[in-house]
Design a protein around this motif. Structure first.
Motif, PDB file in Angstrom:
ATOM      1  N   MET A 107      25.517  90.527  54.278  1.00 26.59           N
ATOM      2  CA  MET A 107      26.468  91.240  54.929  1.00 26.59           C
ATOM      3  C   MET A 107      25.831  92.226  56.150  1.00 26.59           C
ATOM      4  O   MET A 107      24.597  92.538  56.171  1.00 26.59           O
ATOM      5  N   ALA A 108      26.405  92.244  57.065  1.00 27.56           N
ATOM      6  CA  ALA A 108      26.013  92.974  58.342  1.00 27.56           C
ATOM      7  C   ALA A 108      27.302  94.035  58.658  1.00 27.56           C
ATOM      8  O   ALA A 108      28.321  93.842  58.457  1.00 27.56           O
ATOM      9  N   THR A 109      26.979  94.766  59.717  1.00 31.17           N
ATOM     10  CA  THR A 109      27.768  95.860  60.142  1.00 31.17           C
ATOM     11  C   THR A 109      28.121  95.466  61.604  1.00 31.17           C
ATOM     12  O   THR A 109      27.265  95.046  62.455  1.00 31.17           O
ATOM     13  N   PHE A 110      29.363  95.389  61.794  1.00 32.19           N
ATOM     14  CA  PHE A 110      29.925  95.128  63.373  1.00 32.19           C
ATOM     15  C   PHE A 110      30.613  96.275  64.045  1.00 32.19           C
ATOM     16  O   PHE A 110      31.428  96.757  63.163  1.00 32.19           O
ATOM     17  N   MET A 111      30.682  96.324  65.251  1.00 31.45           N
ATOM     18  CA  MET A 111      31.531  97.191  66.248  1.00 31.45           C
ATOM     19  C   MET A 111      32.396  96.289  67.016  1.00 31.45           C
ATOM     20  O   MET A 111      31.647  95.506  67.647  1.00 31.45           O
ATOM     21  N   ASP A 112      33.591  95.955  66.837  1.00 29.40           N
ATOM     22  CA  ASP A 112      34.428  95.365  67.757  1.00 29.40           C
ATOM     23  C   ASP A 112      35.179  96.173  68.726  1.00 29.40           C
ATOM     24  O   ASP A 112      35.746  97.219  68.394  1.00 29.40           O
ATOM     25  N   VAL A 113      35.575  95.771  69.663  1.00 31.46           N
ATOM     26  CA  VAL A 113      36.147  96.351  70.947  1.00 31.46           C
ATOM     27  C   VAL A 113      37.453  95.727  71.285  1.00 31.46           C
ATOM     28  O   VAL A 113      37.408  94.591  71.657  1.00 31.46           O
ATOM     29  N   CYS A 144      36.409  98.997  66.321  1.00 26.94           N
ATOM     30  CA  CYS A 144      36.917  98.881  64.804  1.00 26.94           C
ATOM     31  C   CYS A 144      35.474  98.507  64.133  1.00 26.94           C
ATOM     32  O   CYS A 144      34.374  97.910  64.644  1.00 26.94           O
ATOM     33  N   LEU A 145      34.887  99.289  63.325  1.00 29.99           N
ATOM     34  CA  LEU A 145      33.682  99.268  62.452  1.00 29.99           C
ATOM     35  C   LEU A 145      33.850  98.396  61.193  1.00 29.99           C
ATOM     36  O   LEU A 145      34.672  98.697  60.601  1.00 29.99           O
ATOM     37  N   SER A 146      33.021  97.446  60.979  1.00 30.95           N
ATOM     38  CA  SER A 146      33.491  96.500  59.888  1.00 30.95           C
ATOM     39  C   SER A 146      31.985  95.958  59.064  1.00 30.95           C
ATOM     40  O   SER A 146      31.042  96.131  59.717  1.00 30.95           O
ATOM     41  N   GLU A 147      31.970  95.696  58.005  1.00 25.15           N
ATOM     42  CA  GLU A 147      30.880  94.932  57.218  1.00 25.15           C
ATOM     43  C   GLU A 147      31.487  93.751  57.122  1.00 25.15           C
ATOM     44  O   GLU A 147      32.535  93.338  56.650  1.00 25.15           O
ATOM     45  N   ALA A 148      30.776  92.594  57.516  1.00 20.78           N
ATOM     46  CA  ALA A 148      31.192  91.123  57.553  1.00 20.78           C
ATOM     47  C   ALA A 148      29.968  90.180  57.227  1.00 20.78           C
ATOM     48  O   ALA A 148      28.759  90.497  57.796  1.00 20.78           O
ATOM     49  N   PRO A 149      30.434  88.958  56.999  1.00 25.39           N
ATOM     50  CA  PRO A 149      28.892  88.018  56.736  1.00 25.39           C
ATOM     51  C   PRO A 149      28.542  87.490  58.381  1.00 25.39           C
ATOM     52  O   PRO A 149      27.437  87.429  58.741  1.00 25.39           O
TER      53      PRO A 149
END
Lengths: 82, 82
Positions: free
Chosen positions: B1-7, B51-56
């Protein structure tokens, strides 16, 4: 006080140590502008850094970043959150 | 799992209720893609949502947003944080 998200670009290759040092430089002077930087996230590949802060105004956020040597490209108030 | 910021852009005038509903739509299906959306922040004036997420993967983040009806404009891995 309000919440702000600011964005830095052009930080390609930023390291964990550089991010920590930049954040520390903000923390060292933020009180003088009534700002508190809460969190920051970096994407070394695209060179993008996002900073979340509490501050009186967007200008105050930018003043701290400028004085610390890393002005933001955008500072957005984010009054809504979930 | 990694951390992502989407806009997301173009969300001018978004309300607290709309942000909550959009986030809820993500939460309702995120497990199917192995994603968890942790937080989101919105600037109704510029129409920007972070949006801050944890995802593969970044693709998994985007699949959830697309299926929920609000594709992101950018999805950045943010392996560094303070």
């Amino acid at each position: 006080m309000a919440t702000f998200m600011d964005v830095h670009t052009g930080m390609t290759g930023i390291t964990d140590e550089q991010l920590a040092a930049a954040h520390q430089a903000d923390l060292a002077i933020e009180a003088e502008e009534g700002v508190h930087f809460k969190q920051a996230w970096a994407d070394p590949e695209s060179g993008t850094v996002y900073c979340l802060s509490e501050a009186p105004t967007a200008d105050a956020v930018q003043r701290v970043h400028e004085r610390a040597g890393h002005p933001a490209d955008e500072v957005h108030p984010v009054p809504l959150s979930v």
